[in-house]
Design a protein around this motif. Structure first.
Motif, mmCIF file in Angstrom:
data_model
loop_
_atom_site.group_PDB
_atom_site.id
_atom_site.type_symbol
_atom_site.label_atom_id
_atom_site.label_comp_id
_atom_site.label_asym_id
_atom_site.label_seq_id
_atom_site.Cartn_x
_atom_site.Cartn_y
_atom_site.Cartn_z
ATOM 1 N N TYR A 155 28.762 74.187 65.044
ATOM 2 C CA TYR A 155 27.355 74.626 65.468
ATOM 3 C C TYR A 155 26.676 75.367 64.345
ATOM 4 O O TYR A 155 27.455 76.169 63.685
ATOM 5 C CB TYR A 155 27.431 75.480 66.725
ATOM 6 C CG TYR A 155 27.800 74.439 67.950
ATOM 7 C CD1 TYR A 155 27.238 73.831 68.653
ATOM 8 C CD2 TYR A 155 29.123 74.781 68.340
ATOM 9 C CE1 TYR A 155 27.623 73.181 69.805
ATOM 10 C CE2 TYR A 155 29.659 73.742 69.494
ATOM 11 C CZ TYR A 155 28.939 73.116 70.152
ATOM 12 O OH TYR A 155 29.419 72.356 71.144
ATOM 13 N N ASP A 195 23.453 79.562 66.488
ATOM 14 C CA ASP A 195 23.395 78.892 67.863
ATOM 15 C C ASP A 195 24.299 79.310 68.964
ATOM 16 O O ASP A 195 25.510 78.677 68.920
ATOM 17 C CB ASP A 195 23.439 77.205 67.402
ATOM 18 C CG ASP A 195 22.888 76.472 68.411
ATOM 19 O OD1 ASP A 195 22.232 76.807 69.376
ATOM 20 O OD2 ASP A 195 22.769 75.294 68.119
ATOM 21 N N ARG A 223 22.701 74.724 72.745
ATOM 22 C CA ARG A 223 23.318 74.444 71.450
ATOM 23 C C ARG A 223 22.973 72.915 71.074
ATOM 24 O O ARG A 223 23.084 71.972 71.820
ATOM 25 C CB ARG A 223 24.394 75.126 70.953
ATOM 26 C CG ARG A 223 24.837 76.343 71.337
ATOM 27 C CD ARG A 223 26.351 76.779 71.075
ATOM 28 N NE ARG A 223 27.096 75.979 72.048
ATOM 29 C CZ ARG A 223 28.496 76.212 72.188
ATOM 30 N NH1 ARG A 223 29.105 76.795 71.517
ATOM 31 N NH2 ARG A 223 29.184 75.514 73.119
#
Length: 288
Positions: free
Chosen positions: A245, A249, A264
């Motif tokens: 990620y 996020d 996310r």
């Protein structure tokens, strides 16, 4: 072993997880790790304890699913250094309160230190019912890179019979022991962990990996000699995943098995589970 409690001073363990290949990538995928722990409790005059423990973790994973929308890299080297230190106050012989400070350094050793540091803590209350039954209840907190992560926990240490024992920190891990001989324990084991690591590979700047595992296995624990033990496990990873990620996020709140406010955008695909083997060498001393 059930008649005499023991405390693990040091262990080192290794794990190899077999991950299947696909037609798109016939090369072998794998996930392997090395873990070690050193624990040094200091008993104070009032029988309370100042507890100190240091963990080192190393994960090497090679998997086609690591390949993201931004980079074709398919291998990560992840490191974790964890310190647990704090006070275990004993009210009397049957009740105690544990307060631990748990800072972590979770990184690929390429990301900046300030961006790879996490703070956490453990609070637990213990009650010894009798020599065969002890329970604890509490909470674990950590500021993971995906946000605040809180785990309510229940610890159980129960000698059900002279040959059968249950021990674990639910929902983190648990063990069912059976003791066919004085030097051998066998049984079932599970562990479920969520951790996160800062990444700074080329093309992966300002990202993190969220590592999730749920492993179940059969194990054998063998008393080799003196205070040296060896444990072997063979099992299957119901879930073993490395989600990638962007740095900012995050979720609103993370709990075991569920996240709140999780919008996310994942940058890679989900992993598959697989069979694994695990070996651990332990130095454990008897305690009164």
């Amino acid at each position: 072993m059930f008649a005499q409690d023991r405390f693990d001073i040091f262990y080192i363990s290794g794990n190899y997880n077999f991950i299947g290949t696909t037609d798109a990538n016939p090369d072998e995928n794998f996930d392997t790790y090395l873990m070690s722990n050193l624990s040094v409790p200091i008993v104070l005059k009032d029988s309370s304890v100042w507890f100190n423990s240091v963990d080192y973790q190393y994960f090497l994973t090679k998997n086609e699913y690591l390949t993201s929308t931004i980079n074709p890299v398919d291998q990560f080297n992840l490191h974790g250094i964890l310190l647990r230190t704090g006070y275990v106050h004993r009210f009397d012989s049957k009740r105690s309160l544990q307060i631990l400070f748990v800072p972590r350094y979770m990184t690929d050793f390429k990301a900046d230190f300030s961006n790879s540091f996490q703070l956490g803590g453990i609070l637990m209350y213990e009650k010894v019912k009798n020599e065969d039954y002890t329970w604890k209840v509490g909470v674990i907190y950590n500021n993971e890179f995906f946000g605040t992560y809180i785990v309510p926990v229940f610890y159980l240490d129960w000698n059900m019979t002279s040959k059968i024992k249950v021990k674990g920190l639910i929902p983190v891990y648990g063990k069912l022991y059976m003791q066919p001989t004085e030097k051998v324990d066998v049984g079932l084991h599970f562990i479920g962990l969520t951790t996160s690591y800062r990444i700074y590979e080329p093309g992966y700047e300002n990202t993190y990996v969220e590592r999730k595992t749920i492993d179940v296995s059969a194990f054998g624990n063998f008393h080799l000699f003196d205070n040296i033990f060896m444990e072997a496990r063979l099992g299957y990873s119901i879930s073993r995943d490395y989600g990638l990620y962007a740095k900012d996020d995050k979720v609103d709140l993370g709990l075991p098995l569920v996240n709140f406010g999780d919008d996310r955008i994942r940058l890679n695909e989900e992993f598959d589970g697989g069979a694994f083997v695990h070996l651990r060498l332990i130095y454990s001393i008897p305690v009164d």
